[in-house]
Design a protein around this motif. Structure first.
Motif, PDB file in Angstrom:
ATOM      1  N   ALA A 159       0.964  -0.899   0.010  1.00 39.29           N
ATOM      2  CA  ALA A 159       0.217   0.026  -0.190  1.00 39.29           C
ATOM      3  C   ALA A 159       0.924   1.281   0.126  1.00 39.29           C
ATOM      4  N   ALA A 160       1.890   1.372   0.772  1.00 36.72           N
ATOM      5  CA  ALA A 160       2.920   2.254   0.880  1.00 36.72           C
ATOM      6  C   ALA A 160       3.715   2.644  -0.429  1.00 36.72           C
ATOM      7  N   MET A 161       3.881   1.654  -1.236  1.00 38.96           N
ATOM      8  CA  MET A 161       4.431   1.598  -2.610  1.00 38.96           C
ATOM      9  C   MET A 161       3.470   2.342  -3.636  1.00 38.96           C
ATOM     10  N   LEU A 162       2.275   1.876  -3.560  1.00 39.96           N
ATOM     11  CA  LEU A 162       1.313   2.326  -4.459  1.00 39.96           C
ATOM     12  C   LEU A 162       0.900   3.966  -4.043  1.00 39.96           C
ATOM     13  N   ASP A 163       0.828   4.217  -2.910  1.00 42.17           N
ATOM     14  CA  ASP A 163       0.789   5.745  -2.385  1.00 42.17           C
ATOM     15  C   ASP A 163       1.815   6.296  -2.925  1.00 42.17           C
ATOM     16  N   ALA A 164       3.143   5.942  -2.573  1.00 35.39           N
ATOM     17  CA  ALA A 164       4.252   6.645  -3.155  1.00 35.39           C
ATOM     18  C   ALA A 164       4.027   6.829  -4.748  1.00 35.39           C
ATOM     19  N   ARG A 165       3.800   5.831  -5.658  1.00 33.89           N
ATOM     20  CA  ARG A 165       3.962   6.050  -6.981  1.00 33.89           C
ATOM     21  C   ARG A 165       2.758   6.805  -7.567  1.00 33.89           C
ATOM     22  N   PHE A 166       1.606   6.942  -6.872  1.00 33.13           N
ATOM     23  CA  PHE A 166       0.542   7.787  -7.235  1.00 33.13           C
ATOM     24  C   PHE A 166       0.866   9.200  -6.745  1.00 33.13           C
ATOM     25  N   ALA A 167       1.468   9.420  -5.826  1.00 32.48           N
ATOM     26  CA  ALA A 167       1.940  10.680  -5.298  1.00 32.48           C
ATOM     27  C   ALA A 167       2.949  11.286  -6.172  1.00 32.48           C
ATOM     28  N   GLU A 168       3.779  10.246  -6.786  1.00 33.65           N
ATOM     29  CA  GLU A 168       4.912  10.839  -7.613  1.00 33.65           C
ATOM     30  C   GLU A 168       4.224  11.378  -8.932  1.00 33.65           C
ATOM     31  N   ARG A 169       3.286  10.911  -9.442  1.00 36.11           N
ATOM     32  CA  ARG A 169       2.491  11.345 -10.689  1.00 36.11           C
ATOM     33  C   ARG A 169       1.431  12.141 -10.488  1.00 36.11           C
ATOM     34  N   GLY A 170       1.276  12.614  -8.978  1.00 38.91           N
ATOM     35  CA  GLY A 170       0.433  13.891  -8.745  1.00 38.91           C
ATOM     36  C   GLY A 170      -1.103  13.342  -8.855  1.00 38.91           C
ATOM     37  N   ILE A 171      -1.364  12.086  -8.529  1.00 39.46           N
ATOM     38  CA  ILE A 171      -2.586  11.455  -8.662  1.00 39.46           C
ATOM     39  C   ILE A 171      -3.172  11.193  -7.260  1.00 39.46           C
ATOM     40  N   ARG A 172      -4.403  11.417  -7.176  1.00 42.32           N
ATOM     41  CA  ARG A 172      -5.027  11.451  -5.908  1.00 42.32           C
ATOM     42  C   ARG A 172      -6.406  10.199  -6.336  1.00 42.32           C
ATOM     43  N   PRO A 173      -5.941   8.789  -6.101  1.00 42.81           N
ATOM     44  CA  PRO A 173      -7.170   7.895  -6.637  1.00 42.81           C
ATOM     45  C   PRO A 173      -7.945   7.799  -5.490  1.00 42.81           C
ATOM     46  N   ALA A 174      -9.248   7.408  -5.878  1.00 39.59           N
ATOM     47  CA  ALA A 174     -10.560   7.264  -5.128  1.00 39.59           C
ATOM     48  C   ALA A 174     -10.092   6.413  -3.838  1.00 39.59           C
ATOM     49  N   LYS A 175     -10.830   6.594  -2.785  1.00 41.32           N
ATOM     50  CA  LYS A 175     -10.337   5.834  -1.622  1.00 41.32           C
ATOM     51  C   LYS A 175     -10.125   4.156  -1.652  1.00 41.32           C
ATOM     52  N   ASP A 176     -10.953   3.595  -2.675  1.00 41.89           N
ATOM     53  CA  ASP A 176     -11.175   2.171  -2.407  1.00 41.89           C
ATOM     54  C   ASP A 176     -10.349   1.714  -3.557  1.00 41.89           C
ATOM     55  N   VAL A 177      -9.455   2.391  -4.287  1.00 43.94           N
ATOM     56  CA  VAL A 177      -8.420   1.929  -5.476  1.00 43.94           C
ATOM     57  C   VAL A 177      -7.542   1.226  -4.720  1.00 43.94           C
ATOM     58  N   VAL A 178      -6.680   1.862  -3.812  1.00 39.36           N
ATOM     59  CA  VAL A 178      -5.647   0.904  -3.270  1.00 39.36           C
ATOM     60  C   VAL A 178      -5.878  -0.182  -2.513  1.00 39.36           C
ATOM     61  N   PRO A 179      -7.038  -0.406  -1.916  1.00 38.15           N
ATOM     62  CA  PRO A 179      -7.280  -1.816  -1.171  1.00 38.15           C
ATOM     63  C   PRO A 179      -7.929  -2.607  -1.960  1.00 38.15           C
ATOM     64  N   TYR A 180      -8.479  -2.079  -3.285  1.00 43.69           N
ATOM     65  CA  TYR A 180      -8.871  -3.157  -4.516  1.00 43.69           C
ATOM     66  C   TYR A 180      -7.510  -3.582  -5.164  1.00 43.69           C
ATOM     67  N   LEU A 181      -6.411  -2.849  -5.347  1.00 40.80           N
ATOM     68  CA  LEU A 181      -5.360  -3.234  -6.102  1.00 40.80           C
ATOM     69  C   LEU A 181      -4.497  -4.225  -5.364  1.00 40.80           C
ATOM     70  N   LEU A 182      -4.714  -4.039  -3.972  1.00 41.69           N
ATOM     71  CA  LEU A 182      -3.715  -4.800  -2.990  1.00 41.69           C
ATOM     72  C   LEU A 182      -3.932  -6.413  -3.161  1.00 41.69           C
ATOM     73  N   ARG A 183      -5.450  -6.600  -3.736  1.00 43.14           N
ATOM     74  CA  ARG A 183      -5.552  -8.153  -3.511  1.00 43.14           C
ATOM     75  C   ARG A 183      -5.595  -8.681  -4.978  1.00 43.14           C
ATOM     76  N   ARG A 184      -4.951  -7.687  -5.849  1.00 44.62           N
ATOM     77  CA  ARG A 184      -5.175  -8.071  -7.336  1.00 44.62           C
ATOM     78  C   ARG A 184      -3.763  -7.988  -8.262  1.00 44.62           C
ATOM     79  N   ILE A 185      -2.915  -7.381  -7.693  1.00 41.17           N
ATOM     80  CA  ILE A 185      -1.542  -7.164  -8.291  1.00 41.17           C
ATOM     81  C   ILE A 185      -0.439  -8.018  -7.569  1.00 41.17           C
ATOM     82  N   ASP A 186       0.531  -8.373  -8.255  1.00 40.21           N
ATOM     83  CA  ASP A 186       1.854  -9.159  -7.897  1.00 40.21           C
ATOM     84  C   ASP A 186       2.367  -8.072  -6.678  1.00 40.21           C
ATOM     85  N   ARG A 187       3.022  -8.749  -5.866  1.00 38.92           N
ATOM     86  CA  ARG A 187       3.494  -8.068  -4.615  1.00 38.92           C
ATOM     87  C   ARG A 187       4.918  -7.780  -4.858  1.00 38.92           C
ATOM     88  N   SER A 188       5.075  -6.683  -5.554  1.00 37.57           N
ATOM     89  CA  SER A 188       6.453  -6.338  -5.860  1.00 37.57           C
ATOM     90  C   SER A 188       6.213  -4.497  -6.236  1.00 37.57           C
TER      91      SER A 188
END
Length: 224
Positions: A159-188
Motif C-alpha cells: 500500500a505504501a508503494m502504491l501511495d508513493a507511485r500515485f503521489a509521484e505522478r500527482g494522482i489522488r485515487p479514489a479511496k477504494d482503489v488501493v485496497p482493491y489493487l492490493l488483492r489483485r496485483i503481484d506483490r512487488s
C-alpha cells in the motif's frame, strides 16, 4: 465544456518532497527482521551479512538506507570487478545483486570485510549458501554468511508503494482503489509502478472501475 474532477480523484501538482531514506521506508512483518538486523550493524564487529528475498521486496532500498547511514561504498553485481579491492580496505561495502559478482571479487570482498572498519552487506534473491561457485575457499565463506530473509511486500508495504507511485505522478485515487489493487496485483515494487503507470496513461479519474478495466486489459494482454 471542460469537466472538473471530483476532489478525491483530482490530479495534484507533481510532488518533489516525497519521503526518502528511512522516513519513506515502511517497516512491517515482511521486512522487520532485515531492518532490525541492519540497524546496529556493523557497529564494532564488521564482517559479512546478506539480505535475501524475492524481486521487488525492498532489499535494494533497505541496502541504500544502510549504505547512507554507515557511509558504505555501493557496488552492483558484475561491476564490482572493476573496483580495486585495495581502495575498499577498512570501509563498509554494499554489494547489490551480489550473486552476479565473479568468484574472485566475492572472495576479496569477504576477506576485506574482516579488516578493522570493514563490513560487507550483500543483497540477493537466494541466500549465499545456494550460490554456485567454483572456488572451495569461497564456498566455505559463503556457507558461513549470516543471511536474513525479506518476504514479498505485505499489505502495509505494498500500500505504501502504491501511495508513493500515485503521489509521484500527482494522482489522488479514489479511496477504494488501493485496497482493491492490493488483492489483485503481484506483490512487488515493479507491479505497483506498472499498474500506476497504466492508470496514469489513460488521463482519467482513477476509480475502482478504471482499475478493474486496466487489470482486465492487462490480463487479456498476458493471454494474447
Amino acid at each position: 465544456m471542460s469537466r472538473t474532477l471530483p476532489s478525491d480523484q483530482m490530479r495534484l501538482p507533481l510532488q518533489t518532497d516525497l519521503p526518502e531514506g528511512e522516513a519513506g521506508f515502511v517497516v512491517s512483518d515482511s521486512n522487520r527482521a532485515a531492518v532490525e538486523a541492519t540497524e546496529a550493524w556493523p557497529g564494532l564487529i564488521g564482517g559479512v551479512m546478506a539480505i535475501c528475498g524475492p524481486a521487488g521486496c525492498g532489499k535494494s532500498r533497505l541496502g541504500q538506507i544502510w549504505a547512507e547511514r554507515v557511509g558504505a561504498v555501493a557496488l552492483n553485481g558484475e561491476e564490482a570487478a572493476f573496483i580495486d579491492p585495495l581502495e575498499l580496505e577498512g570501509r563498509p561495502v554494499l554489494l547489490d545483486r551480489a550473486m552476479d559478482a565473479d568468484d574472485e571479487t566475492l572472495f576479496h570482498l569477504i576477506n576485506l570485510a574482516q579488516a578493522p572498519g570493514g563490513a560487507l552487506l550483500m543483497l540477493s534473491r537466494p541466500a549465499p549458501s545456494a550460490w554456485e561457485v567454483t572456488v572451495p575457499d569461497l564456498r566455505s565463506r559463503l556457507d558461513a554468511v549470516i543471511s536474513v530473509p525479506m518476504d514479498a511486500p505485505d499489505d502495509a508495504v505494498l500500500a505504501a508503494m502504491l501511495d508513493a507511485r500515485f503521489a509521484e505522478r500527482g494522482i489522488r485515487p479514489a479511496k477504494d482503489v488501493v485496497p482493491y489493487l492490493l488483492r489483485r496485483i503481484d506483490r512487488s515494487a515493479a507491479a505497483a509502478g506498472d499498474i500506476v503507470g497504466r492508470l496514469d496513461a489513460l488521463h482519467r479519474p482513477v476509480t475502482r472501475a478504471l482499475a478493474r478495466e486496466v487489470l482486465d486489459d492487462a490480463s487479456d494482454d498476458d493471454l494474447g
